[in-house]
Motif scaffolding. Sequence first.
Motif, short mmCIF file in Angstrom:
data_model
loop_
_atom_site.label_atom_id
_atom_site.label_comp_id
_atom_site.label_asym_id
_atom_site.label_seq_id
_atom_site.Cartn_x
_atom_site.Cartn_y
_atom_site.Cartn_z
N SER A 38 0.86 -1.18 0.00
CA SER A 38 0.00 0.00 0.00
C SER A 38 0.89 1.23 0.00
CB SER A 38 -0.90 0.01 1.23
OG SER A 38 -1.66 1.22 1.28
N GLY A 39 0.49 2.21 -0.81
CA GLY A 39 1.23 3.46 -0.83
C GLY A 39 1.19 4.16 -2.19
N LEU A 40 0.84 3.42 -3.23
CA LEU A 40 0.74 3.98 -4.58
C LEU A 40 -0.73 3.93 -5.00
CD1 LEU A 40 3.72 1.97 -6.18
CD2 LEU A 40 3.76 4.34 -5.34
N PRO A 41 -1.09 4.57 -6.12
CA PRO A 41 -2.45 4.37 -6.64
C PRO A 41 -2.70 2.87 -6.86
CG PRO A 41 -1.39 6.21 -7.75
CD PRO A 41 -0.33 5.54 -6.91
N GLN A 42 -3.96 2.44 -6.75
CA GLN A 42 -4.26 1.02 -6.66
C GLN A 42 -3.74 0.17 -7.82
OE1 GLN A 42 -8.21 -0.53 -6.89
NE2 GLN A 42 -9.04 1.31 -7.82
N LEU A 43 -3.82 0.66 -9.05
CA LEU A 43 -3.32 -0.13 -10.17
C LEU A 43 -1.80 -0.28 -10.09
CD1 LEU A 43 -3.76 -1.75 -12.71
CD2 LEU A 43 -3.87 0.40 -14.01
N GLN A 44 -1.12 0.77 -9.66
CA GLN A 44 0.33 0.69 -9.49
C GLN A 44 0.70 -0.24 -8.34
OE1 GLN A 44 2.21 4.57 -9.36
NE2 GLN A 44 0.90 5.31 -11.01
N ASP A 45 -0.05 -0.23 -7.25
CA ASP A 45 0.17 -1.20 -6.17
C ASP A 45 0.06 -2.62 -6.72
OD1 ASP A 45 0.66 0.53 -4.01
OD2 ASP A 45 -1.34 0.31 -3.14
N HIS A 46 -0.99 -2.88 -7.49
CA HIS A 46 -1.21 -4.21 -8.06
C HIS A 46 -0.04 -4.59 -8.98
CE1 HIS A 46 -3.24 -7.68 -9.83
NE2 HIS A 46 -2.84 -7.22 -11.00
N ARG A 47 0.30 -3.71 -9.88
CA ARG A 47 1.39 -4.00 -10.83
C ARG A 47 2.72 -4.22 -10.11
NH1 ARG A 47 -0.23 0.25 -15.58
NH2 ARG A 47 -1.65 -1.16 -16.67
N PHE A 48 2.95 -3.48 -9.05
CA PHE A 48 4.19 -3.61 -8.29
C PHE A 48 4.31 -5.02 -7.70
CE2 PHE A 48 6.91 -3.16 -4.58
CZ PHE A 48 7.98 -2.45 -5.10
N VAL A 49 3.24 -5.51 -7.09
CA VAL A 49 3.25 -6.86 -6.51
C VAL A 49 3.42 -7.91 -7.61
CG1 VAL A 49 1.88 -8.59 -5.28
CG2 VAL A 49 1.90 -6.23 -4.47
N VAL A 50 2.70 -7.76 -8.70
CA VAL A 50 2.80 -8.73 -9.80
C VAL A 50 4.23 -8.77 -10.35
CG1 VAL A 50 2.07 -9.19 -12.19
CG2 VAL A 50 0.36 -8.69 -10.41
N GLU A 51 4.83 -7.61 -10.55
CA GLU A 51 6.21 -7.56 -11.06
C GLU A 51 7.16 -8.29 -10.11
OE1 GLU A 51 9.81 -4.35 -11.66
OE2 GLU A 51 7.75 -3.59 -11.72
N ALA A 52 7.03 -8.04 -8.82
CA ALA A 52 7.91 -8.69 -7.84
C ALA A 52 7.68 -10.20 -7.83
CB ALA A 52 7.68 -8.11 -6.45
N LEU A 53 6.42 -10.64 -7.90
CA LEU A 53 6.13 -12.07 -7.93
C LEU A 53 6.72 -12.72 -9.19
CD1 LEU A 53 2.47 -12.12 -6.60
CD2 LEU A 53 4.47 -13.17 -5.51
N GLU A 54 6.59 -12.04 -10.33
CA GLU A 54 7.16 -12.57 -11.56
C GLU A 54 8.66 -12.75 -11.44
OE1 GLU A 54 5.67 -9.64 -14.32
OE2 GLU A 54 3.94 -10.91 -14.85
N GLU A 55 9.34 -11.74 -10.90
CA GLU A 55 10.79 -11.82 -10.73
C GLU A 55 11.16 -12.92 -9.75
OE1 GLU A 55 14.49 -9.06 -9.16
OE2 GLU A 55 12.82 -8.07 -10.20
N PHE A 56 10.49 -12.96 -8.62
CA PHE A 56 10.78 -13.95 -7.59
C PHE A 56 10.57 -15.37 -8.11
CE2 PHE A 56 9.77 -16.65 -3.98
CZ PHE A 56 10.79 -16.35 -3.10
#
Length: 186
Positions: free
Chosen positions: A154-172
């Motif tokens: 939490s801390g960015l606009p909601q779509l950016q929050d979602h994309r941030f988590v997805v990007e990290a999961l993809e990398e991980f």
Amino acid sequence: MTHKSSHNPSHHQELGPKFQPELTPSLEELETQERRLVFRQFSHDDAWALGSLLVELARERQAPLAIDIHRSGQQLFHAALPGSTPDNDAWIARKRRVVERYGSASYLVGARFRAKGTTFEESSRLDPDTYAAHGGSFPITVEGVGVIGAVTVSGLPQLQDHRFVVEALEEFLSKDRGRAGMNEPE
């Protein structure tokens, strides 16, 4: 006179590979993310490694995020970066409860209501002070088991929050699958 903004690396990171930062993903795209981003297992060490990756990515972008990972009702990781506030922790709890209740990403749950011409707040019959179908919480799904927890920011606009988590999961998960492939017999 040269135009330098096209070479700004932070600008490129924000836009991502499609260069369409405000393009809202379809329900099909969101559902595909969930089917694709699945763990073989998820341990305390995995929570630490994933949380640390999220912190690293957020620091690189100077993103004012709070980050949380829960598994089976237990908080395994939490970090509050500069610029985050106690409100972010409240948003994390509300978004995580949506994942726990629906077994889907908080952004996807909200998108499903919007696709029906309504909103989560209007039609879910759940207390909006307890549940928030806003982007940023993603299910931790284990092969053969199902949803066992959630990773939430939490801390960015909601779509950016979602994309941030997805990007990290993809990398991980790409690193994890690479390590698994090295250990398998040929």
